[in-house]
Design a protein around this motif. Sequence first.
Motif, PDB file in Angstrom:
ATOM      1  N   ARG A  52       0.846  -1.199   0.000  1.00 14.19           N
ATOM      2  CA  ARG A  52       0.000   0.000   0.000  1.00 14.19           C
ATOM      3  C   ARG A  52       0.883   1.251   0.000  1.00 14.19           C
ATOM      4  O   ARG A  52       0.586   2.243  -0.673  1.00 14.19           O
ATOM      5  N   GLY A  53       1.967   1.169   0.741  1.00 19.96           N
ATOM      6  CA  GLY A  53       2.933   2.276   0.749  1.00 19.96           C
ATOM      7  C   GLY A  53       3.512   2.514  -0.640  1.00 19.96           C
ATOM      8  O   GLY A  53       3.696   3.662  -1.058  1.00 19.96           O
ATOM      9  N   HIS A  54       3.801   1.421  -1.367  1.00 15.91           N
ATOM     10  CA  HIS A  54       4.319   1.576  -2.731  1.00 15.91           C
ATOM     11  C   HIS A  54       3.286   2.275  -3.615  1.00 15.91           C
ATOM     12  O   HIS A  54       3.621   3.170  -4.398  1.00 15.91           O
ATOM     13  N   ALA A  55       2.026   1.834  -3.497  1.00 13.12           N
ATOM     14  CA  ALA A  55       0.961   2.444  -4.301  1.00 13.12           C
ATOM     15  C   ALA A  55       0.906   3.945  -4.023  1.00 13.12           C
ATOM     16  O   ALA A  55       0.781   4.764  -4.939  1.00 13.12           O
ATOM     17  N   HIS A  56       1.049   4.302  -2.747  1.00 15.45           N
ATOM     18  CA  HIS A  56       0.966   5.723  -2.386  1.00 15.45           C
ATOM     19  C   HIS A  56       2.155   6.520  -2.886  1.00 15.45           C
ATOM     20  O   HIS A  56       2.023   7.702  -3.187  1.00 15.45           O
ATOM     21  N   ARG A  57       3.310   5.880  -2.987  1.00 15.22           N
ATOM     22  CA  ARG A  57       4.460   6.580  -3.584  1.00 15.22           C
ATOM     23  C   ARG A  57       4.131   6.966  -5.020  1.00 15.22           C
ATOM     24  O   ARG A  57       4.426   8.085  -5.458  1.00 15.22           O
ATOM     25  N   PHE A  58       3.538   6.016  -5.769  1.00 15.72           N
ATOM     26  CA  PHE A  58       3.171   6.312  -7.162  1.00 15.72           C
ATOM     27  C   PHE A  58       2.096   7.399  -7.221  1.00 15.72           C
ATOM     28  O   PHE A  58       2.165   8.309  -8.055  1.00 15.72           O
ATOM     29  N   ILE A  59       1.104   7.292  -6.332  1.00 19.95           N
ATOM     30  CA  ILE A  59       0.020   8.296  -6.331  1.00 19.95           C
ATOM     31  C   ILE A  59       0.600   9.685  -6.070  1.00 19.95           C
ATOM     32  O   ILE A  59       0.285  10.657  -6.760  1.00 19.95           O
ATOM     33  N   LYS A  60       1.486   9.759  -5.083  1.00 18.22           N
ATOM     34  CA  LYS A  60       2.065  11.062  -4.731  1.00 18.22           C
ATOM     35  C   LYS A  60       2.891  11.614  -5.895  1.00 18.22           C
ATOM     36  O   LYS A  60       2.825  12.798  -6.209  1.00 18.22           O
ATOM     37  N   PHE A  61       3.649  10.724  -6.555  1.00 19.21           N
ATOM     38  CA  PHE A  61       4.478  11.183  -7.676  1.00 19.21           C
ATOM     39  C   PHE A  61       3.596  11.711  -8.811  1.00 19.21           C
ATOM     40  O   PHE A  61       3.886  12.760  -9.399  1.00 19.21           O
ATOM     41  N   ILE A  62       2.522  10.977  -9.117  1.00 14.55           N
ATOM     42  CA  ILE A  62       1.622  11.430 -10.192  1.00 14.55           C
ATOM     43  C   ILE A  62       1.075  12.817  -9.842  1.00 14.55           C
ATOM     44  O   ILE A  62       1.067  13.736 -10.678  1.00 14.55           O
ATOM     45  N   LEU A  63       0.645  12.975  -8.595  1.00 17.85           N
ATOM     46  CA  LEU A  63       0.082  14.276  -8.176  1.00 17.85           C
ATOM     47  C   LEU A  63       1.149  15.367  -8.204  1.00 17.85           C
ATOM     48  O   LEU A  63       0.903  16.481  -8.678  1.00 17.85           O
ATOM     49  N   ASP A  64       2.345  15.037  -7.687  1.00 16.80           N
ATOM     50  CA  ASP A  64       3.424  16.037  -7.633  1.00 16.80           C
ATOM     51  C   ASP A  64       3.803  16.540  -9.019  1.00 16.80           C
ATOM     52  O   ASP A  64       4.274  17.678  -9.173  1.00 16.80           O
ATOM     53  N   THR A  65       3.653  15.675 -10.027  1.00 13.65           N
ATOM     54  CA  THR A  65       4.056  16.082 -11.378  1.00 13.65           C
ATOM     55  C   THR A  65       2.876  16.651 -12.171  1.00 13.65           C
ATOM     56  O   THR A  65       2.973  16.873 -13.386  1.00 13.65           O
ATOM     57  N   GLY A  66       1.766  16.857 -11.486  1.00 14.92           N
ATOM     58  CA  GLY A  66       0.630  17.506 -12.143  1.00 14.92           C
ATOM     59  C   GLY A  66      -0.260  16.561 -12.930  1.00 14.92           C
ATOM     60  O   GLY A  66      -1.089  16.998 -13.731  1.00 14.92           O
ATOM     61  N   GLY A  67      -0.078  15.252 -12.703  1.00 13.25           N
ATOM     62  CA  GLY A  67      -0.892  14.273 -13.426  1.00 13.25           C
ATOM     63  C   GLY A  67      -2.191  13.961 -12.696  1.00 13.25           C
ATOM     64  O   GLY A  67      -2.435  14.447 -11.578  1.00 13.25           O
ATOM     65  N   ARG A  68      -3.015  13.186 -13.352  1.00 15.18           N
ATOM     66  CA  ARG A  68      -4.304  12.803 -12.776  1.00 15.18           C
ATOM     67  C   ARG A  68      -4.242  11.332 -12.366  1.00 15.18           C
ATOM     68  O   ARG A  68      -3.815  10.483 -13.155  1.00 15.18           O
ATOM     69  N   VAL A  69      -4.682  11.064 -11.139  1.00 13.49           N
ATOM     70  CA  VAL A  69      -4.674   9.680 -10.644  1.00 13.49           C
ATOM     71  C   VAL A  69      -5.956   8.987 -11.091  1.00 13.49           C
ATOM     72  O   VAL A  69      -7.058   9.502 -10.869  1.00 13.49           O
ATOM     73  N   GLU A  70      -5.776   7.838 -11.746  1.00  8.76           N
ATOM     74  CA  GLU A  70      -6.945   7.019 -12.125  1.00  8.76           C
ATOM     75  C   GLU A  70      -6.616   5.573 -11.792  1.00  8.76           C
ATOM     76  O   GLU A  70      -5.868   4.907 -12.511  1.00  8.76           O
ATOM     77  N   ILE A  71      -7.167   5.124 -10.665  1.00  9.28           N
ATOM     78  CA  ILE A  71      -6.839   3.780 -10.181  1.00  9.28           C
ATOM     79  C   ILE A  71      -7.644   2.749 -10.969  1.00  9.28           C
ATOM     80  O   ILE A  71      -8.873   2.843 -11.038  1.00  9.28           O
ATOM     81  N   PRO A  72      -6.934   1.779 -11.591  1.00  9.02           N
ATOM     82  CA  PRO A  72      -7.661   0.777 -12.383  1.00  9.02           C
ATOM     83  C   PRO A  72      -8.387  -0.233 -11.488  1.00  9.02           C
ATOM     84  O   PRO A  72      -8.172  -0.274 -10.270  1.00  9.02           O
ATOM     85  N   GLU A  73      -9.231  -1.020 -12.114  1.00  8.46           N
ATOM     86  CA  GLU A  73      -9.956  -2.066 -11.365  1.00  8.46           C
ATOM     87  C   GLU A  73      -8.950  -3.089 -10.827  1.00  8.46           C
ATOM     88  O   GLU A  73      -8.000  -3.463 -11.519  1.00  8.46           O
ATOM     89  N   ILE A  74      -9.180  -3.519  -9.590  1.00  6.43           N
ATOM     90  CA  ILE A  74      -8.252  -4.463  -8.965  1.00  6.43           C
ATOM     91  C   ILE A  74      -8.903  -5.857  -8.973  1.00  6.43           C
ATOM     92  O   ILE A  74     -10.015  -6.021  -8.451  1.00  6.43           O
ATOM     93  N   PRO A  75      -8.213  -6.858  -9.544  1.00  7.61           N
ATOM     94  CA  PRO A  75      -8.825  -8.200  -9.585  1.00  7.61           C
ATOM     95  C   PRO A  75      -8.912  -8.837  -8.195  1.00  7.61           C
ATOM     96  O   PRO A  75      -8.085  -8.554  -7.314  1.00  7.61           O
ATOM     97  N   LYS A  76      -9.924  -9.666  -8.011  1.00  3.14           N
ATOM     98  CA  LYS A  76     -10.083 -10.374  -6.730  1.00  3.14           C
ATOM     99  C   LYS A  76      -8.961 -11.408  -6.585  1.00  3.14           C
ATOM    100  O   LYS A  76      -8.707 -12.174  -7.509  1.00  3.14           O
ATOM    101  N   PRO A  77      -8.300 -11.438  -5.442  1.00  5.15           N
ATOM    102  CA  PRO A  77      -7.206 -12.410  -5.272  1.00  5.15           C
ATOM    103  C   PRO A  77      -7.749 -13.769  -4.826  1.00  5.15           C
ATOM    104  O   PRO A  77      -8.862 -13.846  -4.292  1.00  5.15           O
ATOM    105  N   PRO A  78      -6.963 -14.845  -5.027  1.00  2.00           N
ATOM    106  CA  PRO A  78      -7.372 -16.140  -4.468  1.00  2.00           C
ATOM    107  C   PRO A  78      -7.280 -16.121  -2.938  1.00  2.00           C
ATOM    108  O   PRO A  78      -6.420 -15.424  -2.382  1.00  2.00           O
TER     109      PRO A  78
END
Length: 173
Positions: A52-78
């Motif tokens: 989750r921390g890794h995901a947030h690093r990416f989210i923060k980077f996208i926001l910091d660079t002026g991009g738009r965050v669009e989280i894709p659908e997450i598949p159900k795990p086994p």
Amino acid sequence: MKPSDKVLAALNEQVGMELAACIKYDAIGAHFATEGLPRLAAYFFKQATEERGHAHRFIKFILDTGGRVEIPEIPKPPHHFKFAKDAVKLALEGENLVTQAIHNLMDLATGEKDYSTANFLQWFIGEQVEEVATMEQLLKVVERAGESGLLLVEDFVAKGGGGALAGESKEGD
Ligand code: FEO
């Protein structure tokens, strides 16, 4: 500098991959908890938090660079695994896929001379080397112990498994 649309799309895909790893590790942790293996459960729950921390690093980077965050659908795990090694194998396969995805992202960023994104990705390249090595080590130990020896694996994880396995916090997690 804002990344190109192509790089931004790939960064958003990576947010999805990291969140998919997060819920997969929660599912694996829950499986081990149900099976009476609390140390393995705790290990995977901690890995889930890291993802989750890794995901947030990416989210923060996208926001910091002026991009738009669009989280894709997450598949159900086994949620059910016949053998412990099946769960760990799934985790290792996932880490290998994430490594490939990060390398592909790096190729894309450097190909576009997008040095901000390339610099951001550098941390993940090192992180993936560590995560793949740790999961490979855990798989070896689980396979050597066998299903009847899983309490030995519990002990191994509880003792830190040579330093890397206890999910000790690493700088920047
Ligand atoms: Fe964030 Fe383990 O991939």
